[in-house]
Design a protein around this motif. Structure first.
Motif, PDB file in Angstrom:
ATOM      1  N   PRO A 618      -2.517  10.206   3.377  1.00 50.91           N
ATOM      2  CA  PRO A 618      -3.299   8.922   4.018  1.00 50.91           C
ATOM      3  C   PRO A 618      -4.587   8.370   4.618  1.00 50.91           C
ATOM      4  CG  PRO A 618      -1.343  10.288   4.624  1.00 50.91           C
ATOM      5  CD  PRO A 618      -1.597  11.292   3.741  1.00 50.91           C
ATOM      6  N   ASP A 619      -4.655   9.893   4.735  1.00 53.46           N
ATOM      7  CA  ASP A 619      -6.343   9.103   5.474  1.00 53.46           C
ATOM      8  C   ASP A 619      -7.622   8.310   4.230  1.00 53.46           C
ATOM      9  OD1 ASP A 619      -6.551  11.443   4.868  1.00 53.46           O
ATOM     10  OD2 ASP A 619      -7.711  12.633   6.503  1.00 53.46           O
ATOM     11  N   ALA A 620      -7.594   8.802   2.942  1.00 53.39           N
ATOM     12  CA  ALA A 620      -8.763   8.315   1.506  1.00 53.39           C
ATOM     13  C   ALA A 620      -8.366   7.794   1.860  1.00 53.39           C
ATOM     14  CB  ALA A 620      -7.526   9.839   0.981  1.00 53.39           C
ATOM     15  N   ARG A 621      -9.974   7.296   2.140  1.00 59.83           N
ATOM     16  CA  ARG A 621      -9.873   6.364   2.006  1.00 59.83           C
ATOM     17  C   ARG A 621     -11.317   5.638   0.283  1.00 59.83           C
ATOM     18  NH1 ARG A 621      -6.271   4.819   3.418  1.00 59.83           N
ATOM     19  NH2 ARG A 621      -5.310   3.545   5.241  1.00 59.83           N
ATOM     20  N   GLY A 622     -12.560   6.907   0.340  1.00 59.91           N
ATOM     21  CA  GLY A 622     -13.333   6.448  -0.488  1.00 59.91           C
ATOM     22  C   GLY A 622     -12.570   6.771  -1.914  1.00 59.91           C
TER      23      GLY A 622
END
Length: 656
Positions: A618-622
């Protein structure tokens, strides 16, 4: 092939514990560049092209789209300006080839660009225009998924919800997401536009981008009186009536002083410039007419009149700009097809082409100095095509197999008793002739006598010669033109090489090794010898001929580059629309990234072949993949091709 480096920032998660970990499962395939001379690829693509052209002649998907999406329900897509009052738009064409090149360019259009050597950054665009040919070679066999969707979704992924299930494929709508719109090219039409419509015309997001177009043609309305029109000109057909009527309706919405940027599938004006030049060189009238795509483009340009500011096209995988000559009027014409496909050369582009006609107006152009790659580099890259055997072993094997079949058919022709060849057949006769230049006339007499008794061999030779003649005469020139004769000579050289191989190996096998000409072992032995030696020599002959024919007569401009599959020298346009000006920044990426590591918040579950199975937390953004240690991130390696081109919304008209 791309591999994760041993120092990936995130460890792999065992498959048996995957279900206990939150996150989204994602699959990405790192496809290699298309091998355009692979025999199987050539056959499959040829079949697809033939089927698409036949079906397209009887069932035009654009008519169905127009019926389902009448103009009243297909209004212009509205684009808002940024906080600074400007609207940023990217133009990228000819994507969907190899992973390294396509993903590198997808990273560039999904992030701000930091210009190398300059203390300046260009912000990420709010609109991405895809200029055609989003997938190579065809949409078949999950082509869009592996060659287009995977790199673009990996470069600019949608956020992962905190409650994502392990196998969630539900589209994630991102507020204020940048808009992606696409123009179909000929490769998008090879499945009748089915895959294109399912991807771009149903309103589902693509990674972090949103889609909104309803048909394969579109209109964008930007602030300050700027518009973008995208055309769909199918394969080689005229513009359809429904689409033309749609743009007539859009033309009625233009206010005085509004300007339009026109996106078209290919730079058909270059074909038209060359056609006019050919007609001027001929002393007799010619029947050659405008291509359907230029006729269609000129109709839209005539409709727009002074509203037209810029014309953009892909299809040719390089950057070139044709600008009106001093004292003349006309739109700036850009070719920018550097989105990921193999490189095309620039050295044959006309510098001061013949004028083209839009209605009663003759437009005079010159080629801007800053083509990319520059013409000297283009020639240098062209000259590397002789290395064909090192790049296309399967194609060389096909050439060698044709040599063997021709030799076998010729040897199998049974001569009458008491003939010059004798009862031992052609191989027995050839084995008695010592290999040397002085003996060549004797060998040719033997071969001609054998050919006189083998109609199948003669037909085989004629087919080879006709194939190479056709390969050299793409476009309006026929088989009996000078180009066709040059191609026929190329074919005859391959026939001569096949006979030379038969002579040399027969002499070695029969005379030196002592194998009888009627021994069955001679045929498989000859096959092995010709596959290895004939493949190497045949590939060298093909490669060297392409280089020389291009140097001397300008032939094989497509093959001399497609055979190399060059994935570097990419380009894109980043455009800024202001109240009074359009500023176009032509940008280049000279070398694509080839070594990748996993991005932050991403875990590798499994890798099978070229396909990665990942878990995005869930914290993957890039981006899902980032350049490995030592590789320069593509957005940081971007440079200018030439100084920005400024187009005014209220230009001062000039007279020639």
């Amino acid at each position: 092939m791309p591999e994760a480096t041993p120092h990936d920032p995130t460890p792999a998660v065992p498959a048996d514990t995957a279900s206990s970990v939150t996150g989204r499962i994602e699959l990405y395939t790192h496809e290699p560049m298309v091998n355009w001379l692979s025999p199987l690829q050539l056959l499959m693509t040829a079949v697809r092209v033939a089927v698409a052209q036949i079906i397209g002649a009887f069932a035009d998907a654009r008519a169905v789209q127009a019926a389902l999406n009448p103009a009243v329900s297909n209004p212009p897509m509205q684009v808002s300006a940024g906080s600074d009052g400007a609207t940023w738009v990217d133009y990228l064409a000819d994507t969907g080839d190899g992973w390294h090149s396509t993903y590198s360019m997808a990273l560039c259009v999904s992030q701000p660009v930091h210009l190398q050597g300059e203390n300046q950054a260009l912000p990420r665009a709010g609109v991405l225009l895809l200029g055609g040919d989003q997938v190579y070679p065809t949409p078949a066999n999950s082509g869009y998924r592996t060659r287009f969707l995977d790199p673009f979704r990996a470069a600019f992924p949608a956020p992962v919800p905190a409650d994502a299930t392990a196998n969630s494929e539900i589209p994630i709508v991102v507020p204020d997401a940048p808009l992606m719109v696409a123009t179909p090219g000929n490769h998008d039409w090879y499945d009748g536009l089915r895959g294109f419509a399912q991807l771009f015309c149903i309103g589902e997001p693509i990674g972090g981008w949103r889609t909104a177009q309803r048909t394969s043609y579109y209109v964008l309305q930007l602030p300050h009186g700027w518009w973008i029109w995208g055309l769909d000109l199918q394969l080689e057909s005229e513009i359809d009536r429904q689409q033309y009527e749609y743009f007539r309706g859009m033309h009625a919405k233009l206010a005085p002083g509004d300007r339009v940027v026109l996106c078209t599938p290919e730079p058909s004006w270059i074909d038209e410039m060359q056609r006019v030049a050919r007609s001027q060189r001929r002393t007799l009238p010619t029947m050659e007419t405008r291509t359907p795509r230029f006729r269609s483009l000129s109709r839209i340009e005539l409709l727009l009149g002074d509203h037209l500011a810029v014309v953009l096209a892909g299809d040719m995988h390089h950057y070139a700009r044709y600008t009106p000559r001093t004292g003349t009027d006309g739109p700036e014409r850009f070719t920018c097809g550097g989105g990921g496909a193999f490189l095309h050369g620039t050295h044959q582009l006309p510098e001061t082409p013949s004028p083209i006609s839009i209605g009663a107006t003759r437009q005079h152009y010159r080629l801007a100095d800053s083509v990319y790659p520059d013409k000297a580099t283009s020639r240098r890259l062209r000259d590397r095509a002789w290395q064909l055997p090192a790049r296309n072993a399967s194609f060389c094997a096909l050439v060698a197999l044709l040599y063997f079949l021709l030799d076998w058919i010729l040897h199998s022709a049974t001569p009458p008793a008491g003939s010059m060849i004798g009862s031992g057949g052609l191989m027995a006769a050839l084995s008695q002739v010592e290999v040397g230049f002085a003996q060549t006339p004797d060998v040719w007499r033997l071969l001609l006598r054998a050919l006189a008794r083998s109609p199948s061999s003669v037909l085989f030779i004629l087919a080879i010669v006709a194939f190479f003649a056709a390969l050299a005469t793409r476009g309006p020139k026929g088989l009996f033109s000078l180009d066709g004769l040059a191609g026929a000579l190329h074919g005859l050289l391959h026939v001569a090489l096949a006979f030379a191989l038969l002579w040399v190996f027969t002499r070695i096998n029969v005379h030196h090794f002592g194998i009888h000409a009627a021994d069955w072992r001679l045929v498989p032995l000859l096959l092995i010898e010709i596959l290895f030696v004939g493949g190497l020599l045949g590939g060298l002959l093909f490669g060297i001929w392409m280089v020389l024919a291009n140097r001397l007569w300008g032939l094989h401009m497509e093959e001399v580059f497609s055979s190399q599959g060059i994935d570097d020298y990419k380009c894109l346009l980043r455009m800024r629309f202001d109240a009074d000006t359009l500023t176009i920044h032509p940008l280049k990426l000279e070398s694509v990234c080839r070594r990748w590591s996993l991005g932050q918040g991403v875990q590798a579950l499994r890798k099978f072949g070229h396909t990665w199975r990942l878990r995005a937390n869930p914290d993957a953004r890039g981006p899902r993949f980032v350049p490995a240690s030592g590789e320069t991130p593509p957005p940081m390696a971007i440079q200018r091709i030439e100084a920005p081109i400024v187009v005014h919304r209220h230009p001062q008209r000039t007279s020639p």
